[in-house]
Design a protein around this motif. Structure first.
Motif, mmCIF file in Angstrom:
data_model
loop_
_atom_site.group_PDB
_atom_site.id
_atom_site.type_symbol
_atom_site.label_atom_id
_atom_site.label_comp_id
_atom_site.label_asym_id
_atom_site.label_seq_id
_atom_site.Cartn_x
_atom_site.Cartn_y
_atom_site.Cartn_z
ATOM 1 N N TYR A 74 3.344 -3.171 7.100
ATOM 2 C CA TYR A 74 4.026 -2.322 8.075
ATOM 3 C C TYR A 74 3.060 -1.962 9.201
ATOM 4 O O TYR A 74 1.858 -1.805 8.975
ATOM 5 C CB TYR A 74 4.500 -1.014 7.422
ATOM 6 N N THR A 120 1.559 -2.865 1.499
ATOM 7 C CA THR A 120 2.215 -2.267 0.339
ATOM 8 C C THR A 120 2.672 -3.324 -0.658
ATOM 9 O O THR A 120 2.693 -4.521 -0.376
ATOM 10 C CB THR A 120 3.441 -1.437 0.768
ATOM 11 N N PRO A 123 8.944 -1.822 -0.661
ATOM 12 C CA PRO A 123 9.438 -1.283 0.617
ATOM 13 C C PRO A 123 9.163 0.212 0.755
ATOM 14 O O PRO A 123 9.116 0.957 -0.224
ATOM 15 C CB PRO A 123 10.944 -1.564 0.551
ATOM 16 N N GLY A 124 8.993 0.648 2.001
ATOM 17 C CA GLY A 124 8.755 2.063 2.290
ATOM 18 C C GLY A 124 9.162 2.400 3.705
ATOM 19 O O GLY A 124 9.723 1.579 4.439
ATOM 20 N N HIS A 125 8.856 3.629 4.120
ATOM 21 C CA HIS A 125 9.234 4.116 5.445
ATOM 22 C C HIS A 125 8.333 5.283 5.802
ATOM 23 O O HIS A 125 7.625 5.815 4.947
ATOM 24 C CB HIS A 125 10.696 4.578 5.459
ATOM 25 N N TYR A 126 8.377 5.717 7.075
ATOM 26 C CA TYR A 126 7.597 6.897 7.458
ATOM 27 C C TYR A 126 8.535 8.041 7.808
ATOM 28 O O TYR A 126 9.697 7.858 8.173
ATOM 29 C CB TYR A 126 6.655 6.592 8.630
ATOM 30 N N ASP A 127 8.015 9.239 7.689
ATOM 31 C CA ASP A 127 8.728 10.456 8.079
ATOM 32 C C ASP A 127 7.673 11.478 8.441
ATOM 33 O O ASP A 127 6.472 11.215 8.356
ATOM 34 C CB ASP A 127 9.606 10.947 6.930
ATOM 35 N N TYR A 142 6.129 6.890 2.864
ATOM 36 C CA TYR A 142 6.685 7.065 1.523
ATOM 37 C C TYR A 142 7.206 5.726 1.016
ATOM 38 O O TYR A 142 7.832 4.967 1.769
ATOM 39 C CB TYR A 142 7.859 8.049 1.521
ATOM 40 N N TYR A 143 6.966 5.438 -0.247
ATOM 41 C CA TYR A 143 7.667 4.320 -0.878
ATOM 42 C C TYR A 143 9.121 4.726 -1.100
ATOM 43 O O TYR A 143 9.414 5.877 -1.449
ATOM 44 C CB TYR A 143 7.015 3.957 -2.205
ATOM 45 N N ASP A 144 10.032 3.778 -0.888
ATOM 46 C CA ASP A 144 11.454 4.097 -0.990
ATOM 47 C C ASP A 144 11.857 4.558 -2.375
ATOM 48 O O ASP A 144 12.792 5.348 -2.537
ATOM 49 C CB ASP A 144 12.302 2.876 -0.593
ATOM 50 N N ASP A 145 11.172 4.064 -3.419
ATOM 51 C CA ASP A 145 11.515 4.469 -4.781
ATOM 52 C C ASP A 145 10.715 5.685 -5.250
ATOM 53 O O ASP A 145 10.745 6.033 -6.431
ATOM 54 C CB ASP A 145 11.331 3.308 -5.761
ATOM 55 N N LYS A 146 9.975 6.311 -4.311
ATOM 56 C CA LYS A 146 9.221 7.542 -4.566
ATOM 57 C C LYS A 146 8.073 7.350 -5.550
ATOM 58 O O LYS A 146 7.541 8.337 -6.087
ATOM 59 C CB LYS A 146 10.159 8.667 -5.051
#
Length: 325
Positions: A74, A120, A123-127, A142-146
């Protein structure tokens, strides 16, 4: 007749003046458009320490090695104003199966940017933890699966004034904890559980460590509980070991529990603390192995650490591990 001509001339001049006035005027304070430049990033593997950026491209062999370490790459590009507020300019993700994995191309206007790279395993995303805070307003990954997996990262400040290619080296931004039970597992053991007090779920992309608390520094985050099944083949054997990746942070206690089939705790131990006997500090790029008796009467669990992932260094549990230069 003369008066009529004079009147007609005046009317023509007035009409001409009105048409000229009604035309579109060029803006007097329009900003000059900024010139855009092609920007490239070559991500070239990993190191345990920071590396200087250069304009040298990487070779194909190094790029191919990237696929053996991470599954997703990413990148996030932001501008930041005088109040510390981030504005997203560009972002992208590459998969290990993509052509030219590790080579990123983009176009940016002249200016200053904050750029972040995250390698990674999922999959993940930022916030953003805070929407209005000027203290901890960093973007958080954050990883999507926490969960938390082995993760690599680089943060850089980029001034764009022309076309350029940057060679980026990622570094590991997780700690790994292993717990080894040295006594045999009893017949009713069904699950081993690790609990991490004050657990950060995201990675601060600016700092490369676990995210700060979202409200007050005096309010603990949630406790994360991670369970590992015990198979029938493990019963009666010593040396049962579980592993967990976590973000760098100071944890308010790490507890190991053994549960039976009904979920009842049949044995529990709090792992040694190594930061003023209040927190357990876990550092990036360090593998901690706790080993000891879980079902006996002794409270002793020892810890060894590996700050290069492959060079064990034994330490008493009261010492905070220090990275080698």
């Amino acid at each position: 007749m003369k008066n009529k001509i004079t009147l007609l001339a005046a009317m023509v001049m007035l009409l001409f003046a009105c048409k000229k006035e009604s035309g579109t005027k060029p803006p007097t304070n329009a900003a000059t458009p900024k010139k855009s430049y092609a920007i490239g990033f070559n991500v070239s593997g990993f190191t345990e320490s920071s590396a200087s950026l250069t304009t040298n491209a990487i070779n194909a062999k190094t790029t191919a090695a990237l696929k053996d370490q991470i599954k997703f790459l990413y990148y996030f590009i932001f501008t930041r104003d005088e109040n510390g507020t981030y504005t997203e300019v560009s972002k992208g993700v590459q998969k290990a199966a993509d052509a030219n994995f590790g080579t990123i191309k983009d176009t940016l206007e002249a200016g200053h940017y904050s750029v972040y790279f995250v390698g990674t395993q999922a999959p993940g995303h930022y916030d953003f933890t805070f929407e209005t805070s000027t203290i901890y307003a960093d973007p958080i990954f954050y990883y999507d699966d926490k969960s938390v997996y082995e993760t690599f990262h680089n943060a850089m400040q980029l001034d764009v004034s022309g076309t350029s290619i940057q060679a980026i080296v990622l570094k590991r931004v997780v700690a790994e904890i292993s717990v080894k039970v040295t006594d045999p597992l009893p017949a009713n053991a069904k699950t081993l559980r690790l609990s991490f007090g004050d657990y950060p779920t995201g990675l601060d992309l600016n700092m490369g460590v676990g995210e700060a608390r979202s409200h007050s520094q005096f309010e603990f985050r949630d406790t994360a509980k991670v369970s590992f099944p015990i198979n029938a083949a493990d019963i009666g054997k010593a040396g049962f070991t579980v592993d967990k990746y976590v973000w760098q942070s100071a944890y308010f206690g790490i507890v190991v529990d053994c549960l039976d089939e009904s979920g009842k705790i049949i044995a529990t131990k709090t792992l040694p603390k190594n930061l003023v006997d209040i927190y357990t500090q876990l550092l990036n790029n360090t593998h901690y192995t706790y080993s000891g008796v879980l079902f006996g009467n002794t409270n002793s669990f020892s810890v060894s650490l590996d700050d290069k992932w492959n060079t064990p260094v034994n330490s008493t549990f009261s010492l905070v591990p220090v990275k080698k230069n």
